[in-house]
Design an enzyme around this catalytic site. Structure first.
Site, PDB file in Angstrom:
ATOM      1  N   ALA A  70     -16.036   5.818  -6.257  1.00 29.32           N
ATOM      2  CA  ALA A  70     -15.774   7.234  -6.022  1.00 29.32           C
ATOM      3  C   ALA A  70     -14.495   7.412  -5.209  1.00 29.32           C
ATOM      4  O   ALA A  70     -14.006   6.476  -4.574  1.00 29.32           O
ATOM      5  CB  ALA A  70     -16.962   7.866  -5.298  1.00 29.32           C
ATOM      6  N   GLY A 116     -11.385   4.589   0.359  1.00 27.33           N
ATOM      7  CA  GLY A 116     -10.451   3.671   0.998  1.00 27.33           C
ATOM      8  C   GLY A 116      -9.988   2.558   0.080  1.00 27.33           C
ATOM      9  O   GLY A 116      -9.522   1.512   0.549  1.00 27.33           O
ATOM     10  N   THR A 123      -7.359   2.534  -1.957  1.00 24.25           N
ATOM     11  CA  THR A 123      -5.907   2.359  -1.929  1.00 24.25           C
ATOM     12  C   THR A 123      -5.466   1.592  -0.690  1.00 24.25           C
ATOM     13  O   THR A 123      -4.618   0.688  -0.777  1.00 24.25           O
ATOM     14  CB  THR A 123      -5.210   3.728  -1.992  1.00 24.25           C
ATOM     15  OG1 THR A 123      -5.569   4.369  -3.223  1.00 24.25           O
ATOM     16  CG2 THR A 123      -3.693   3.575  -1.946  1.00 24.25           C
ATOM     17  N   GLU A 153      -2.334   3.939  -7.596  1.00 23.92           N
ATOM     18  CA  GLU A 153      -2.815   5.081  -8.368  1.00 23.92           C
ATOM     19  C   GLU A 153      -1.623   5.808  -8.992  1.00 23.92           C
ATOM     20  O   GLU A 153      -0.632   6.066  -8.311  1.00 23.92           O
ATOM     21  CB  GLU A 153      -3.574   6.014  -7.417  1.00 23.92           C
ATOM     22  CG  GLU A 153      -4.470   7.019  -8.063  1.00 23.92           C
ATOM     23  CD  GLU A 153      -5.301   7.761  -7.026  1.00 23.92           C
ATOM     24  OE1 GLU A 153      -6.505   7.921  -7.243  1.00 23.92           O
ATOM     25  OE2 GLU A 153      -4.736   8.178  -5.998  1.00 23.92           O
ATOM     26  N   ARG A 206      -6.285  15.573   1.001  1.00 21.81           N
ATOM     27  CA  ARG A 206      -5.273  15.519  -0.058  1.00 21.81           C
ATOM     28  C   ARG A 206      -5.437  16.699  -1.009  1.00 21.81           C
ATOM     29  O   ARG A 206      -6.543  16.950  -1.496  1.00 21.81           O
ATOM     30  CB  ARG A 206      -5.394  14.203  -0.838  1.00 21.81           C
ATOM     31  CG  ARG A 206      -4.264  13.980  -1.822  1.00 21.81           C
ATOM     32  CD  ARG A 206      -4.329  12.584  -2.425  1.00 21.81           C
ATOM     33  NE  ARG A 206      -5.421  12.459  -3.385  1.00 21.81           N
ATOM     34  CZ  ARG A 206      -5.718  11.326  -4.020  1.00 21.81           C
ATOM     35  NH1 ARG A 206      -5.031  10.224  -3.751  1.00 21.81           N
ATOM     36  NH2 ARG A 206      -6.705  11.282  -4.888  1.00 21.81           N
TER      37      ARG A 206
END
Length: 359
Positions: free
Chosen positions: A18, A22, A24, A45, A193
């Site tokens: 999901a 964390g 990335t 990404e 974000r």
């Protein structure tokens, strides 16, 4: 005359799960762990592909289309006295379009990398580890499945997207990241974000999608077949699907020895795949499920709680490497892979990353 570059062992690690967990930061910590002869290449990404490479922003577009589906669904539920069985066709088509936009860069990259790989063999040139921020399964299956549970797309839309999952090259390792729900919510709020979707129903649907994915892969790798027992499965009606997106219901568990009823296939046993109320599943849908089973059976799946700091999570992933599948690539492919990683990071995330030493 220069000696030809020696063959490489290639380990592909896809960090998935999901959003807001964390992944990335763990991927970047893995890239920083690169050492001579044990290089780590990170593919981030593809945010630019989604947000700036087209006239429309895929994140904003899918949020708007999802909101339209929700409004139509609530109207249908009020009129029918219960949950809507199907998504609004026009809005669902938009959701499926944007979901395909999310899948495209992963599919393109997957094809490019897979073309360089061969079955495992002697690799005197050392090991290179490729770390990807998500596998195509995220955009082709898990997130569409969550939207299917929320009635934002229909079953045929989900099968269409799942059918786009590519054949898997040797050596694919999927690390499904997990967090307690409260910590996931905290991290999502902290990163704030634009475009992140944080409503509780969507988050629980995505979490359930990944739990069922883990079960499905384990079921298939243990020799299970979706066709065996399909007819005996209960129908996944609107209420059953709604429960998968209901924060008040228990989340799906990752079973140690999952049965067919514990897999994604059970949630796909729905009447809308049987046109006209027919008694038999159309062959084309059965073939799509066959293809999906083949793709998922090729994945070696690991589960990682990412509650710890990124460096500790990266170390935990590296500790998994001895148990991971690997592929082989000729020596020249090492430089090609390093170039791919630099180009992808620069174009998709605006990051100028250096290739690891020794490649």
């Amino acid at each position: 005359m220069a000696e030809p570059a020696r063959a490489l062992r290639v380990v592909r690690i896809y960090l998935d799960g999901a959003h807001g967990l964390g992944k990335t930061t763990t991927g970047r910590a893995l890239a920083a762990a690169s050492t001579a002869g044990e290089g780590v290449l990170f593919f981030p990404e593809p945010m630019a592909y989604w947000r700036t490479m087209f006239v429309t922003d895929a994140l904003s577009g899918i949020l708007a289309a999802s909101a339209r589906c929700a409004a139509a669904s609530h109207g249908s539920a009020r009129g029918a006295g219960g949950p809507a069985h199907r998504a609004d066709a026009d809005a669902a088509g938009l959701v499926a379009y944007y979901q395909a936009r999310f899948a495209a860069p992963y599919l393109i990259l997957h094809a490019r990398v897979s073309a360089l790989l061969a079955p495992p063999g002697p690799a005197p040139g050392g090991t290179v580890t490729l770390v990807f921020d998500r596998h195509p399964v995220a955009a082709c299956l898990c997130y569409p499945f969550a939207r299917y549970c929320l009635r934002e797309i229909n079953a045929e839309d989900l099968l269409m997207l799942a059918a786009a999952m590519p054949p898997e090259a040797p050596g694919a390792n999927l690390v499904v990241c997990t967090l307690p729900p409260a910590e996931q919510q905290r991290r999502l709020a902290a990163r704030a974000r634009p475009g992140d979707r944080a409503d509780a129903g969507f988050l629980v649907a995505v979490r359930n999608a990944y739990a069922l994915l883990v079960n499905t892969c384990a079921f298939l790798r243990a020799g299970g077949a979706w066709r065996d027992g399909w007819d005996a499965l209960e129908w996944a009606d609107a209420n059953a699907l709604a429960a998968l997106a209901d924060p008040s219901c228990d989340e799906c568990k990752m079973a140690p020895a999952p049965a067919l009823r514990d897999t994604l296939f059970a949630a796909l046993k729905c009447r809308e795949l049987y046109p006209g109320g027919g008694a038999g599943l159309p062959a084309v849908h059965a073939w799509a499920l066959d293809a999906l089973a083949g793709r998922l059976a090729a994945l070696e799946v690991f589960v990682l709680d990412v509650s710890a700091a990124p460096d500790a999570c990266a170390a935990a992933v590296l500790d998994m490497r001895p148990a991971m599948q690997a592929a082989c690539a000729d020596g020249a492919a090492g430089a090609t892979l390093a170039t791919l990683a630099r180009q992808f990071a620069l174009e998709m995330a605006g990051e100028a990353t250096a290739g690891p030493r020794g490649l």
